[in-house]
Design an enzyme around this catalytic site. Structure first.
Site, PDB file in Angstrom:
ATOM      1  CE  LYS A  51      -3.820  -2.354   2.323  1.00 31.13           C
ATOM      2  NZ  LYS A  51      -4.483  -2.699   3.601  1.00 31.13           N
ATOM      3  CD  GLN A  95      -3.484  -4.372   6.702  1.00 23.70           C
ATOM      4  OE1 GLN A  95      -3.491  -3.345   6.021  1.00 23.70           O
ATOM      5  NE2 GLN A  95      -4.042  -5.494   6.289  1.00 23.70           N
ATOM      6  CG  ASP A 118      -9.492   0.437   5.758  1.00 25.51           C
ATOM      7  OD1 ASP A 118      -9.321  -0.141   4.664  1.00 25.51           O
ATOM      8  OD2 ASP A 118      -8.700   0.386   6.711  1.00 25.51           O
TER       9      ASP A 118
HETATM   10  N1  GUN Z   1      -7.027  -6.381   6.425  1.00 27.49           N
HETATM   11  C1  GUN Z   1      -7.458  -7.089   5.348  1.00 27.49           C
HETATM   12  N2  GUN Z   1      -8.053  -6.267   4.452  1.00 27.49           N
HETATM   13  C2  GUN Z   1      -7.981  -5.019   4.974  1.00 27.49           C
HETATM   14  C3  GUN Z   1      -8.420  -3.748   4.512  1.00 27.49           C
HETATM   15  O1  GUN Z   1      -9.017  -3.593   3.430  1.00 27.49           O
HETATM   16  N3  GUN Z   1      -8.152  -2.706   5.328  1.00 27.49           N
HETATM   17  C4  GUN Z   1      -7.537  -2.850   6.529  1.00 27.49           C
HETATM   18  N4  GUN Z   1      -7.341  -1.753   7.274  1.00 27.49           N
HETATM   19  N5  GUN Z   1      -7.129  -4.010   6.997  1.00 27.49           N
HETATM   20  C5  GUN Z   1      -7.348  -5.088   6.209  1.00 27.49           C
END
Ligand code: GUN
Length: 292
Positions: A51, A95, A118
């Site tokens: 990311k 995350q 998110d």
């Molecule tokens: N863990 C797995 N997918 C995601 C996501 O799309 N965002 C976040 N913050 N954590 C994740």
């Protein structure tokens, strides 16, 4: 059988994002994204790295905060408060999942909903349920929907079956597909661990979204010929012949299921790149709204 190429479609989304960033930059605005990782889970570490890397490539101001697994709830809340107040940061992502001693829901509630790229904050969850387009939609289901649209799949009127009811994928996926209008209007069934006779339900699907996190769960007998399958699973399975000692497999037994499908996403190279593409797009949306 058509392979839906997530890497190619993500490239197209990134090109759109790049153009939007250029427009913002002409106005003196650089979108900013803060990505927070607590602990050292290998999969989460890898996601956060991709990311951060992608954001930097696109010209998004990217800040990676890596906290040790000993970080406390108040450490994390203090960081979120700081990022909420930072005008250079338009998007905040913590995350998931954090270590068990962290109350994740409380952290999510602490994020300014305008920076919640998110789409996990209760305000944004409610906006999705209310068909209010001023919120943020979670990146993975948004990416799955875009894959269907780009692949020319007829969603309106289709029977869509979503396997999994997580807050990150299954539940928002069902809301998106059942929403009124473009990319929605499907008849949606959500199947989960307590569902009875799962195969009978999945065999009814025109569109099957597999998001349960169990390698190879969807077998050939669960899929009718001509179904479109979107495989959200990214599971690490041991493989001594692979350089890293593991390989990534989806929730679908690809080799057995693919020949029956009208279209299917591979793992890797399907949903994964789209999640990141939609995160970047959401971050730019946050910056555009902030500048409006
Ligand atoms: N863990 C797995 N997918 C995601 C996501 O799309 N965002 C976040 N913050 N954590 C994740």
């Amino acid at each position: 059988m058509k392979l839906i190429n997530g890497t190619e479609i993500a490239k197209k989304v990134h090109e759109e994002t790049r153009r939007r960033i250029a427009t913002l930059q002409a106005r003196g605005i650089t979108p900013g994204l803060a990505v927070v990782l607590v602990g050292d889970d290998p999969a989460s570490t890898a996601y956060v790295r991709s990311k951060d890397k992608r954001a930097a490539e696109l010209g998004i101001h990217s800040l990676k905060h890596e906290l040790p697994s000993s970080a406390t709830q108040s450490d994390l809340l203090a960081l979120v408060e700081c990022l909420n107040a930072d005008p250079a940061i338009h998007g905040i992502l913590v995350q998931s999942p954090p270590p068990l001693h962290i109350d994740e829901a409380a952290i999510v509630r602490a994020i300014d909903p305008r920076k919640d790229v998110d789409g996990f904050h209760p305000v944004n969850v409610a906006k999705l349920a209310l068909d209010d387009p001023t919120g943020f939609v979670p990146c993975t289901p948004l990416g799955c929907q875009r894959l269907l649209v780009e692949a020319g799949v007829q969603i309106a009127g289709a029977r869509a079956v979503v396997l999994g009811r997580s807050m990150i994928v299954g539940k928002p996926m069902a809301l998106l597909l059942m929403a009124k209008g473009s990319g929605g209007d499907a008849t949606v069934t959500v199947v989960h661990s307590r569902s009875r006779d799962i195969a009978a339900i999945t065999r009814e699907a025109d569109i099957l979204i597999a998001a349960i996190g169990r390698p190879g769960f969807v077998t050939a007998d669960m899929v009718r010929a001509g179904t479109v399958v979107i495989d959200v699973g990214i599971n690490r399975v041991d493989d001594p012949t692979a350089a890293k000692g593991y390989r990534l497999v989806g929730d679908v037994d690809f080799d057995a299921v693919a020949p029956k499908c009208a279209a299917i996403t591979p793992v890797p190279g399907g949903v994964g790149p789209m999640t990141i593409a939609m995160l970047m797009a959401n971050t730019v949306t946050a910056a555009e709204r902030c500048a409006a």
